[in-house]
Design a protein around this motif. Structure first.
Motif, PDB file in Angstrom:
ATOM      1  N   ILE A  90     -10.751  16.211   4.303  1.00 59.56           N
ATOM      2  CA  ILE A  90     -10.023  15.306   5.202  1.00 59.56           C
ATOM      3  C   ILE A  90      -9.846  13.962   4.512  1.00 59.56           C
ATOM      4  CG2 ILE A  90     -10.216  14.095   7.429  1.00 59.56           C
ATOM      5  CD1 ILE A  90     -11.793  16.576   8.423  1.00 59.56           C
ATOM      6  N   LEU A  91      -8.671  13.411   4.651  1.00 59.85           N
ATOM      7  CA  LEU A  91      -8.412  12.055   4.151  1.00 59.85           C
ATOM      8  C   LEU A  91      -8.162  11.147   5.341  1.00 59.85           C
ATOM      9  CD1 LEU A  91      -7.645   9.954   1.908  1.00 59.85           C
ATOM     10  CD2 LEU A  91      -5.313  10.814   2.097  1.00 59.85           C
ATOM     11  N   ILE A  92      -8.921  10.065   5.395  1.00 61.24           N
ATOM     12  CA  ILE A  92      -8.722   9.056   6.437  1.00 61.24           C
ATOM     13  C   ILE A  92      -8.425   7.759   5.708  1.00 61.24           C
ATOM     14  CG2 ILE A  92      -9.829   7.822   8.344  1.00 61.24           C
ATOM     15  CD1 ILE A  92     -11.682  10.308   8.688  1.00 61.24           C
ATOM     16  N   GLY A  93      -7.213   7.269   5.839  1.00 61.24           N
ATOM     17  CA  GLY A  93      -6.855   6.094   5.042  1.00 61.24           C
ATOM     18  C   GLY A  93      -5.907   5.168   5.767  1.00 61.24           C
ATOM     19  N   SER A  94      -5.751   3.986   5.205  1.00 59.52           N
ATOM     20  CA  SER A  94      -4.775   3.027   5.726  1.00 59.52           C
ATOM     21  C   SER A  94      -3.373   3.587   5.493  1.00 59.52           C
ATOM     22  CB  SER A  94      -4.918   1.694   4.996  1.00 59.52           C
ATOM     23  OG  SER A  94      -4.565   1.870   3.625  1.00 59.52           O
ATOM     24  N   LYS A  95      -2.400   2.997   6.168  1.00 60.18           N
ATOM     25  CA  LYS A  95      -1.005   3.421   5.985  1.00 60.18           C
ATOM     26  C   LYS A  95      -0.593   3.282   4.519  1.00 60.18           C
ATOM     27  CE  LYS A  95       3.434   3.006   8.268  1.00 60.18           C
ATOM     28  NZ  LYS A  95       4.524   2.210   7.723  1.00 60.18           N
ATOM     29  N   SER A  96      -1.034   2.191   3.889  1.00 53.39           N
ATOM     30  CA  SER A  96      -0.662   1.973   2.476  1.00 53.39           C
ATOM     31  C   SER A  96      -1.202   3.077   1.578  1.00 53.39           C
ATOM     32  CB  SER A  96      -1.195   0.613   2.011  1.00 53.39           C
ATOM     33  OG  SER A  96      -2.604   0.530   2.209  1.00 53.39           O
ATOM     34  N   VAL A  97      -2.385   3.583   1.894  1.00 54.47           N
ATOM     35  CA  VAL A  97      -3.008   4.641   1.078  1.00 54.47           C
ATOM     36  C   VAL A  97      -2.256   5.957   1.248  1.00 54.47           C
ATOM     37  CG1 VAL A  97      -5.070   6.115   0.907  1.00 54.47           C
ATOM     38  CG2 VAL A  97      -5.318   3.626   0.991  1.00 54.47           C
ATOM     39  N   VAL A  98      -1.939   6.285   2.489  1.00 54.39           N
ATOM     40  CA  VAL A  98      -1.388   7.613   2.772  1.00 54.39           C
ATOM     41  C   VAL A  98       0.129   7.651   2.583  1.00 54.39           C
ATOM     42  CG1 VAL A  98      -1.139   9.414   4.525  1.00 54.39           C
ATOM     43  CG2 VAL A  98      -3.259   8.073   4.404  1.00 54.39           C
ATOM     44  N   GLU A  99       0.817   6.639   3.102  1.00 58.83           N
ATOM     45  CA  GLU A  99       2.283   6.698   3.094  1.00 58.83           C
ATOM     46  C   GLU A  99       2.919   5.637   2.207  1.00 58.83           C
ATOM     47  OE1 GLU A  99       3.187   6.132   7.214  1.00 58.83           O
ATOM     48  OE2 GLU A  99       2.535   8.160   7.778  1.00 58.83           O
ATOM     49  N   GLY A 100       2.159   4.612   1.898  1.00 59.37           N
ATOM     50  CA  GLY A 100       2.731   3.439   1.241  1.00 59.37           C
ATOM     51  C   GLY A 100       3.241   2.488   2.306  1.00 59.37           C
ATOM     52  N   ALA A 101       3.042   1.195   2.094  1.00 59.09           N
ATOM     53  CA  ALA A 101       3.491   0.202   3.065  1.00 59.09           C
ATOM     54  C   ALA A 101       3.642  -1.137   2.361  1.00 59.09           C
ATOM     55  CB  ALA A 101       2.477   0.066   4.202  1.00 59.09           C
ATOM     56  N   ASP A 102       4.643  -1.884   2.739  1.00 53.33           N
ATOM     57  CA  ASP A 102       4.862  -3.228   2.190  1.00 53.33           C
ATOM     58  C   ASP A 102       4.917  -3.207   0.657  1.00 53.33           C
ATOM     59  OD1 ASP A 102       4.424  -4.689   4.873  1.00 53.33           O
ATOM     60  OD2 ASP A 102       2.568  -3.554   4.626  1.00 53.33           O
ATOM     61  N   GLY A 103       5.453  -2.160   0.092  1.00 51.71           N
ATOM     62  CA  GLY A 103       5.567  -2.075  -1.364  1.00 51.71           C
ATOM     63  C   GLY A 103       4.258  -1.752  -2.065  1.00 51.71           C
TER      64      GLY A 103
END
Ligand SMILES: [Zn+2]
Length: 275
Positions: A90-103
């Motif tokens: 299981i991966l539990i991560g911030s949006k930036s980790v999983v999808e990318g965010a704010d570049g």
């Protein structure tokens, strides 16, 4: 019983690149569950030194998409996925980790995402389930705006991981009820930088939250050049909470009491079955 193993106690770009301290993150074993928080550079090697087998990890928790927090994540996903042969872990991560965010990010390739059994994009206030553990996302103010911290509800009480953030009052309420507070503190007294905690602000947090114990980790160069024990003592004196700096390989054991176990013998190598 829960065991928290520090696979590193360093952070920030100088300490990370020169590996003055390890940057392998924090490993939690509670009953059958094993989770690995913020596996930065060298996490895999530090696991080997500590006798931990990466194929036995159940979940990676990654607070944000900065290299000192995620670099070894993909190889460790291959470990959880039994050498990449199964969909497991299981991966539990911030949006930036999983999808990318704010570049910023993503930190994980599509291939590695495809090896996982479940992926949670964790926002502050949201919860993810891992067996009997519940993992709650907490807010941060950091240069990766989607950074989260983690409040882990376990049988041994709440273990919280305060990732990179600057101090703001709301954090005290957010982490209230924590038994063991793990704080990413990059800077010592009189040397604050934006978006990070230093001794003064970590001290305010510890004083407000009043956990049973606080452990400082993710220590940067300036802090290590000072005496980390003196910085921790400053926080203890101010807050009345026992506060200690982590060292590489150190374990914290949570039972009725919280105890510290010093690092494993570095020369003692594992055959992969030890833990
Ligand atoms: Zn960061």
């Amino acid at each position: 019983m829960a065991r928290v193993i520090f696979l590193g106690s360093g952070g920030g770009r100088f300490v990370t690149l020169l590996q003055i301290r390890g940057t392998g993150g924090v490993y939690l074993i509670e009953g059958d569950a094993r989770l690995h928080i913020d596996p930065g550079p060298g996490a895999l090697i530090r696991m080997r030194n500590a006798g931990l087998n990466p194929t036995r990890t159940d979940a990676l928790l990654i607070s944000h998409s900065h290299t000192d927090h995620y670099t070894d994540a993909e190889v460790l996903i291959e470990g959880m996925a039994q050498y990449g042969k199964k969909r497991r872990g299981i991966l539990i991560g911030s949006k930036s980790v999983v999808e990318g965010a704010d570049g910023i990010g993503p930190a994980i390739s599509n291939y590695h995402k495809s090896r996982l059994e479940k992926i949670y994009v964790l926002h502050p206030g949201e919860k993810a389930k891992l067996g009997e553990l519940e993992i709650e996302g907490t807010p941060s103010k950091h240069s990766d705006p989607t950074t989260v911290g983690f409040k882990i509800h376990s049988k041994e009480g709440i273990i919280s991981y305060v990732s990179d953030t600057e101090f703001f009052e709301e954090l005290i309420d957010v982490y209230r009820g924590t038994r063991l507070l793990i704080v990413c503190m990059v800077r010592p007294l009189n040397a604050p930088i934006p978006f990070h905690l230093s001794t003064e602000t970590a001290g305010r947090l510890v004083e407000g939250v009043k956990p049973e114990m606080a452990v400082l980790t993710h220590m940067g160069m300036k802090l290590l050049r000072e005496n980390p024990w003196a910085q921790a003592r400053w926080i203890t004196d101010r807050s009345g909470v026992k506060t200690i700096p982590a060292h590489d390989g150190m374990s914290v054991i949570l039972n009725e009491k919280i105890k510290i176990e010093k690092a494993f013998n570095k020369n003692k190598r594992s055959n992969g079955n030890a833990r």
